[in-house]
Design an enzyme around this catalytic site. Structure first.
Site, short mmCIF file in Angstrom:
data_model
loop_
_atom_site.label_atom_id
_atom_site.label_comp_id
_atom_site.label_asym_id
_atom_site.label_seq_id
_atom_site.Cartn_x
_atom_site.Cartn_y
_atom_site.Cartn_z
N HIS A 196 0.87 -1.19 0.00
CA HIS A 196 0.00 0.00 0.00
C HIS A 196 0.90 1.23 0.00
O HIS A 196 1.88 1.29 0.73
CB HIS A 196 -0.86 -0.02 1.26
CG HIS A 196 -1.96 0.98 1.28
ND1 HIS A 196 -1.74 2.32 1.53
CD2 HIS A 196 -3.28 0.86 1.05
CE1 HIS A 196 -2.90 2.96 1.47
NE2 HIS A 196 -3.85 2.10 1.18
N CYS A 234 -3.62 2.67 -4.51
CA CYS A 234 -4.60 3.43 -3.72
C CYS A 234 -4.66 4.84 -4.28
O CYS A 234 -3.72 5.64 -4.10
CB CYS A 234 -4.21 3.42 -2.25
SG CYS A 234 -5.32 4.44 -1.26
N HIS A 261 -7.54 0.32 -4.53
CA HIS A 261 -8.38 1.05 -3.58
C HIS A 261 -8.81 2.31 -4.31
O HIS A 261 -7.95 3.13 -4.63
CB HIS A 261 -7.57 1.50 -2.37
CG HIS A 261 -7.22 0.43 -1.40
ND1 HIS A 261 -6.51 0.67 -0.24
CD2 HIS A 261 -7.51 -0.90 -1.39
CE1 HIS A 261 -6.37 -0.46 0.44
NE2 HIS A 261 -6.96 -1.43 -0.24
N ASP A 306 -12.82 2.59 -1.67
CA ASP A 306 -12.10 2.99 -0.46
C ASP A 306 -12.95 4.01 0.29
O ASP A 306 -14.03 4.38 -0.18
CB ASP A 306 -10.73 3.53 -0.87
CG ASP A 306 -9.72 3.45 0.26
OD1 ASP A 306 -10.03 2.87 1.31
OD2 ASP A 306 -8.60 3.96 0.08
N HIS A 307 -12.43 4.47 1.39
CA HIS A 307 -13.13 5.39 2.29
C HIS A 307 -14.41 6.02 1.74
O HIS A 307 -14.39 6.66 0.69
CB HIS A 307 -12.22 6.56 2.67
CG HIS A 307 -10.97 6.11 3.33
ND1 HIS A 307 -10.03 6.99 3.80
CD2 HIS A 307 -10.48 4.87 3.61
CE1 HIS A 307 -9.03 6.32 4.32
NE2 HIS A 307 -9.28 5.03 4.23
N TYR A 320 -15.13 4.04 6.93
CA TYR A 320 -15.56 2.66 6.70
C TYR A 320 -17.01 2.37 7.11
O TYR A 320 -17.32 1.30 7.60
CB TYR A 320 -14.59 1.69 7.39
CG TYR A 320 -13.26 1.66 6.67
CD1 TYR A 320 -13.11 0.90 5.51
CD2 TYR A 320 -12.18 2.42 7.09
CE1 TYR A 320 -11.92 0.89 4.80
CE2 TYR A 320 -10.98 2.42 6.39
CZ TYR A 320 -10.86 1.65 5.25
OH TYR A 320 -9.68 1.64 4.54
C1 DNO Z 1 -6.73 3.03 5.33
C2 DNO Z 1 -6.15 1.83 4.74
C3 DNO Z 1 -4.78 1.53 5.29
C4 DNO Z 1 -4.29 0.22 4.71
C5 DNO Z 1 -2.91 -0.16 5.13
C6 DNO Z 1 -2.43 -1.35 4.36
O1 DNO Z 1 -7.87 3.29 5.16
O2 DNO Z 1 -6.14 1.91 3.37
O3 DNO Z 1 -4.85 1.42 6.66
O4 DNO Z 1 -5.15 -0.80 5.11
O5 DNO Z 1 -2.03 0.86 4.95
O6 DNO Z 1 -1.45 -1.99 5.07
#
Ligand code: DNO
Length: 346
Positions: A196, A234, A261, A306-307, A320
């Site tokens: 990531h 990401c 992501h 993602d978020h 989340y």
């Molecule tokens: C946050 C996530 C990170 C991710 C880590 C992977 O929302 O994308 O915490 O899980 O960095 O190791």
């Protein structure tokens, strides 16, 4: 692509059944949360999670994350034993049919934000980052969901000091050492490691960050060419770096992007941002162009929205909650379908 959703295990307030009800949801991305960092994840715990997912007719092919012990990042003598444990966890995950492991190599902290509930005019709220505010924060008193929360302030202090001798070059060497140590387990199980990016992609509290840009991607592939060494692309993390061209990166590294992501940012100045709904129009990242570049380059990995924001009165774990991530998945499903069909017809 395979659409997935992050689920924080049995402690997550979102039922697996609700996740399954999101159209096109193939599986969840989860982790064993109660094994201390550095210890081998017991097969029974992994199989229990898998069984819960299977009951809800969801796959468990992606793990996010197997955390990397700080001694490995620091390059301490204890690292060999810890790397062997990590490899043993990979082997156990392989037995459960896991295909991809997301991890990061950020010293001490994982992702960082300065406000977890920035209110928008429509009444929703989301995470935001302001560099000036960050500089005023006390790193020993920070907490974000998904982090390793087991450190006391004193331990955190000691840990941050231990990094005094670790610059970018050393940290990168330690990452390469770690990857070389676990590649045999990946070769055996077929598991792809997906690092990531650092979030945000610049140094924090004087601690080096090394996975920030296309340059880092090139260096990492050159140092560890094994195909099991790949990326979690990401968009929000890389996109915070105004220097990153995301469609270009998507195109260039598509064959090493095992997990994407996808989320949106609204820029406030040069470093600052507020997280927004996933739609391209909602922020500064061209989500359509990113998806198009991925599909065009043959991307065939896992995707997760993602978020998300907190909407409809939900007060979810920051980033989340259920509703806005579900909307994100629906939007991304539509984008992928449209791009795939358009490209096929062209
Ligand atoms: C946050 C996530 C990170 C991710 C880590 C992977 O929302 O994308 O915490 O899980 O960095 O190791």
């Amino acid at each position: 692509m395979k659409m997935t959703f992050r689920w924080y295990g049995e402690g997550d307030g979102i039922p697996l059944q609700y996740i399954k009800q999101i159209p096109n949801m193939s599986g969840v991305v989860t982790a064993v949360y109660d094994t201390p960092v550095g210890k081998v994840w017991p097969l029974e715990k992994i199989m229990r999670l898998k069984a819960l997912c299977a009951e809800a007719r969801l796959d468990m092919e992606v793990i996010e994350s197997v955390p990397v012990h700080e001694d490995i990042k620091l390059g301490k003598p204890t690292r060999d034993k810890l790397i062997a444990n990590y490899a043993a966890t990979i082997r156990n995950l392989g037995k459960a049919g896991v295909k991809c492991v997301c991890y990061n190599f950020m010293p001490v902290f994982d992702w960082l934000r300065t406000d977890l509930r920035t209110k928008a005019r429509d009444g929703s709220n989301s995470l935001s980052y302001c560099h000036e505010t960050l500089l005023k924060l006390d790193p020993k008193n920070l907490r974000l969901p998904g982090w390793d929360e087991s450190y006391s302030p004193n331990e955190l202090n000691a840990l941050i000091s231990a990094y005094a001798g670790v610059n970018h070059k050393k940290l990168f060497e330690n990452l390469v050492y770690f990857l070389n140590g676990i590649m045999p387990a990946c070769d055996e199980t077929g598991i792809n490691m997906a690092i990531h990016p650092d979030d945000p992609p610049w140094d924090m509290f004087g601690l080096p960050r090394i996975i920030t840009s296309a340059g880092s991607y090139d260096d990492l592939i050159a140092a560890v060419p094994n195909k099991h060494n790949g990326f979690t692309f990401c968009t929000g993390s890389l996109g915070a770096g105004r220097f990153n061209n995301l469609p270009e990166m998507a195109k260039k590294y598509a064959d090493r992007i095992y997990f994407a992501h996808i989320r949106q940012l609204k820029y406030n100045g040069d470093t600052d941002f507020t997280e927004a709904g996933h739609l391209t129009d909602a922020g500064n990242l061209d989500i359509y162009a990113i998806v198009r570049a991925l599909v065009k380059a043959g991307f065939d990995g896992y995707v997760r929205p993602d978020h998300g924001r907190n909407i409809w009165g939900e007060d979810g774990k920051p980033g989340y909650g259920l509703y806005d991530r579900a909307l994100g998945a629906a939007y991304l499903n539509g984008l992928f379908e449209a791009v795939e069909k358009t490209l096929k017809q062209a």
